[in-house]
Enzyme design. Structure first.
Site, PDB file in Angstrom:
ATOM      1  N   ARG A 192       0.831  -1.223   0.000  1.00 47.87           N
ATOM      2  CA  ARG A 192       0.000   0.000   0.000  1.00 47.87           C
ATOM      3  C   ARG A 192       0.860   1.265   0.000  1.00 47.87           C
ATOM      4  O   ARG A 192       0.449   2.287  -0.512  1.00 47.87           O
ATOM      5  CB  ARG A 192      -0.888   0.007   1.245  1.00 47.87           C
ATOM      6  N   LYS A 200       0.939 -18.641   6.922  1.00 48.51           N
ATOM      7  CA  LYS A 200       0.076 -18.907   8.053  1.00 48.51           C
ATOM      8  C   LYS A 200      -0.314 -17.597   8.725  1.00 48.51           C
ATOM      9  O   LYS A 200       0.405 -16.617   8.506  1.00 48.51           O
ATOM     10  CB  LYS A 200       0.763 -19.833   9.051  1.00 48.51           C
ATOM     11  N   HIS A 260       7.374 -22.414   7.745  1.00 43.71           N
ATOM     12  CA  HIS A 260       8.828 -22.332   7.530  1.00 43.71           C
ATOM     13  C   HIS A 260       9.596 -23.387   8.329  1.00 43.71           C
ATOM     14  O   HIS A 260      10.722 -23.711   7.996  1.00 43.71           O
ATOM     15  CB  HIS A 260       9.340 -20.914   7.821  1.00 43.71           C
ATOM     16  N   LYS A 270      13.474 -26.044   7.620  1.00 41.40           N
ATOM     17  CA  LYS A 270      14.698 -26.130   8.434  1.00 41.40           C
ATOM     18  C   LYS A 270      15.390 -27.464   8.152  1.00 41.40           C
ATOM     19  O   LYS A 270      14.730 -28.502   8.132  1.00 41.40           O
ATOM     20  CB  LYS A 270      14.347 -26.021   9.934  1.00 41.40           C
ATOM     21  N   GLU A 286      11.161 -19.884  23.101  1.00 39.18           N
ATOM     22  CA  GLU A 286      11.730 -18.653  22.542  1.00 39.18           C
ATOM     23  C   GLU A 286      12.066 -17.706  23.675  1.00 39.18           C
ATOM     24  O   GLU A 286      11.285 -17.580  24.632  1.00 39.18           O
ATOM     25  CB  GLU A 286      10.707 -17.988  21.619  1.00 39.18           C
ATOM     26  N   ASP A 293      -0.426 -19.668  16.889  1.00 35.20           N
ATOM     27  CA  ASP A 293       0.830 -19.186  16.304  1.00 35.20           C
ATOM     28  C   ASP A 293       1.868 -20.303  16.186  1.00 35.20           C
ATOM     29  O   ASP A 293       2.603 -20.366  15.205  1.00 35.20           O
ATOM     30  CB  ASP A 293       1.377 -18.055  17.190  1.00 35.20           C
ATOM     31  N   HIS A 302       3.618 -25.395  13.503  1.00 35.81           N
ATOM     32  CA  HIS A 302       5.012 -25.800  13.727  1.00 35.81           C
ATOM     33  C   HIS A 302       5.111 -27.051  14.607  1.00 35.81           C
ATOM     34  O   HIS A 302       5.774 -28.024  14.269  1.00 35.81           O
ATOM     35  CB  HIS A 302       5.820 -24.682  14.379  1.00 35.81           C
ATOM     36  N   LYS A 346       6.805 -17.810  24.704  1.00 36.99           N
ATOM     37  CA  LYS A 346       7.604 -16.599  24.496  1.00 36.99           C
ATOM     38  C   LYS A 346       8.217 -16.195  25.827  1.00 36.99           C
ATOM     39  O   LYS A 346       7.683 -16.508  26.893  1.00 36.99           O
ATOM     40  CB  LYS A 346       6.703 -15.450  24.027  1.00 36.99           C
TER      41      LYS A 346
HETATM   42  C1  BG6 Z   1       6.488 -17.833  13.517  1.00 39.54           C
HETATM   43  C2  BG6 Z   1       5.686 -17.256  14.639  1.00 39.54           C
HETATM   44  O1  BG6 Z   1       5.686 -18.612  12.682  1.00 39.54           O
HETATM   45  O2  BG6 Z   1       7.537 -18.644  14.053  1.00 39.54           O
HETATM   46  C3  BG6 Z   1       6.573 -16.449  15.576  1.00 39.54           C
HETATM   47  O3  BG6 Z   1       4.670 -16.419  14.121  1.00 39.54           O
HETATM   48  C4  BG6 Z   1       7.726 -17.293  16.053  1.00 39.54           C
HETATM   49  O4  BG6 Z   1       5.822 -15.979  16.686  1.00 39.54           O
HETATM   50  C5  BG6 Z   1       8.443 -17.940  14.878  1.00 39.54           C
HETATM   51  O5  BG6 Z   1       8.621 -16.438  16.755  1.00 39.54           O
HETATM   52  C6  BG6 Z   1       9.487 -18.932  15.350  1.00 39.54           C
HETATM   53  O6  BG6 Z   1      10.250 -19.341  14.268  1.00 39.54           O
HETATM   54  P1  BG6 Z   1      11.804 -19.607  14.424  1.00 39.54           P
HETATM   55  O7  BG6 Z   1      12.246 -20.073  13.085  1.00 39.54           O
HETATM   56  O8  BG6 Z   1      12.425 -18.291  14.838  1.00 39.54           O
HETATM   57  O9  BG6 Z   1      11.948 -20.622  15.499  1.00 39.54           O
END
Ligand code: BG6
Length: 505
Positions: A63, A172, A202, A206, A240, A259, A264, A354
């Site tokens: 945008r 996602k 993602h 890995k 994390e 999330d 994941h 987190k």
């Molecule tokens: C993302 C989440 O999909 O994955 C984030 O939205 C998270 O909240 C992240 O921090 C973690 O990915 P990675 O590769 O840093 O472990």
């Protein structure tokens, strides 16, 4: 005590697969955080490593009314900061940046797509590109519908199996619950064939996650023990140390279950628990993962308080864009059961959060204790602990096996020791970023590491009763953990009640 595996000489790099076919990547949300931190740094690494050739272009759509020069400069800053090949090499960057163009406009406005079509034709003609296009929806999910329907209306999507291909990568979250994920999938299906749809998680890009299948099915030693007869429990941790990093508006609507758990953690669980696929084809691999989800025991409302612990870190409610009375969880621990022949009765403990003490993602397979009669009246007994096999996903990527060993000396004393394989020592260098592999696979049309529609819906079908339960009855004790700790105190007691412990990280 640590016994290192014989350190092999650093392995030679495997032969590189051919570069991606000529194509244009069209990124919706090109001025956003994901593009800045992940996508363009990954694309630059691919370009600098010769994995995407000269016949490549990047068209951004957003945008903001920035000019191309400003956009290129901002993208380069992201590369300098986040790319595996940082900082950008001047010549490589110039070559890559020459293929970047930009369209600004509202995602819901057909005029944006008319301009996009015009500029795409011009860019592709200038760079000798055939018109293969990979669209990347790096936007909030509310924009997916308008973008897809407008792409279709502007005739920017070729039919499936057309020699000039169109594919779309969708980020996602794929919905918020079962109903919304079904609605999203139905909408996507009005525009795209499943073979053109690349739902990205993602984690699957890995190296260490890809290695779960190789480790399990390319070795004779471990697979025979990979079942309820030998395994006491499985632990999947994705901790994390960071908080929500300025994403309060998104995160407060999302929370840790959507999330991290929905995609994941469940993907890692599926790879850990699945049966060997008949072949390595995308359909066989994804079919086996789906069967794991179908075997996951549905949590009854009455079981949820005993099987799920939620947490929120202290200070979360003061983060920007977070409601001061928010009950959004930032931590979850879940005990799940895969009710099939292989895993019946084996708990899978997943935990993620987190602002925890450390960044670490790993899968630990804890084997049953051995009968101790042989050592019963000796000091040896004290040192005998069950074998634990740990697949360290990140950081410090590697594989570790803990086992018992006699300590040298004239008394029988046993100690737990480890054999440790570290990627960096064994293979050298930094592994490619997850997004590098996934972008390349999408350009090549390989969907193996992307999520299929039925998997996404099955994951939501399992998680939705948990979401509903806590929407009705949010935990009364939030916020319930200090930052830089291992989450709510209750989690320690909770796992110990069943005679298990979290691995000491
Ligand atoms: C993302 C989440 O999909 O994955 C984030 O939205 C998270 O909240 C992240 O921090 C973690 O990915 P990675 O590769 O840093 O472990």
């Amino acid at each position: 005590m640590t016994v290192h595996a014989t350190a092999p000489a650093v392995m030679p790099a495997p032969p590189a697969a051919p570069p991606a076919p000529p194509c244009t990547l069209v990124v919706f949300g090109v001025t956003g955080d994901l593009t800045h931190r992940k996508l363009v740094p990954a694309l630059y690494s691919l370009a600098a490593g010769g994995r995407i050739g000269e016949r490549f272009a990047l068209m951004g759509v957003a945008r903001s009314a920035v000019d191309v020069a400003t956009l290129r400069r901002e993208l380069r800053e992201g590369v300098d900061q986040f790319s595996r090949r940082r900082p950008a090499d001047a010549a490589n960057w110039e070559r890559f940046a020459a293929g970047i163009d930009y369209v600004h406009g509202d995602f819901g406005d057909p005029a944006t797509y008319a301009t996009l079509a015009r500029q795409l034709h011009a860019l592709e003609a200038a760079r000798g590109l055939p018109g293969n296009r990979l669209f990347y929806l790096a936007t909030p999910s509310s924009a997916f519908g308008p973008i897809l329907t407008n792409l279709k209306a502007a005739e920017l999507i070729t039919p499936p199996h057309h020699p000039i291909w169109t594919r779309v990568i969708i980020e996602k979250p794929f919905g918020r619950d079962l109903d919304s994920s079904r609605a999203l999938n139905a909408l996507v299906a009005t525009v795209l064939d499943e073979s053109q749809t690349f739902r990205i998680d993602h984690y699957l890009g890995k190296e260490t996650v890809q290695n779960i299948m190789v480790f399990r099915f390319a070795n004779a030693l471990f697979e025979p023990t990979w079942n309820r007869r030998y395994v006491d429990y499985v632990e999947i941790t994705a901790a994390e140390d960071i908080g929500i990093e300025g994403r309060g508006a998104f995160y407060d609507q999302t929370g840790v279950l959507r999330d991290m758990v929905q995609c994941h953690l469940l993907e890692v669980l599926c790879l850990t628990a699945m049966e060997p696929p008949t072949t390595g084809s995308a359909e066989d691999v994804r079919g086996e993962k789906l069967k794991v989800l179908h075997a996951l025991r549905v949590m009854k409302d009455t079981d949820i308080p005993a099987d799920v612990v939620l947490g929120q870190y202290k200070g979360y409610r003061s983060e920007p864009d977070v409601a001061p009375t928010s009950t959004t969880p930032t931590y979850a621990a879940i005990r799940a059961f895969v009710d099939n022949w292989r895993w019946h009765g084996v708990p899978f403990y997943m935990r993620t959060g987190k602002r925890l003490a450390k960044r670490v993602t790993e899968v630990s397979v804890h084997l049953h204790p051995v009968p101790l009669c042989l050592f019963e009246h000796t000091r040896a007994c004290e040192g005998i602990v069950p074998n634990v096999l740990t697949l360290r996903i990140q950081p410090d990527e590697g594989i570790q096996l803990a086992f018992s060993s006699k300590m040298p000396g004239d008394e029988l004393v046993v100690s737990s020791v480890t054999m440790d394989m570290k990627y960096v020592e064994t293979f050298g260098g930094e592994p490619p970023e997850a997004y590098e592999r996934l972008l390349l696979d999408a350009m090549r049309g390989d969907p193996t590491l992307f999520l299929r529609r039925d998997w996404v819906e099955a994951s939501w079908a399992w998680l939705t009763p948990v979401l509903r339960h806590f929407e009705r009855q949010p935990p009364a004790d939030l916020p319930n953990y200090e930052p830089d700790t291992w989450g709510p105190m209750r989690c320690e007691l909770w796992i110990r009640e069943t005679g298990r412990v979290w691995r000491d990280l």
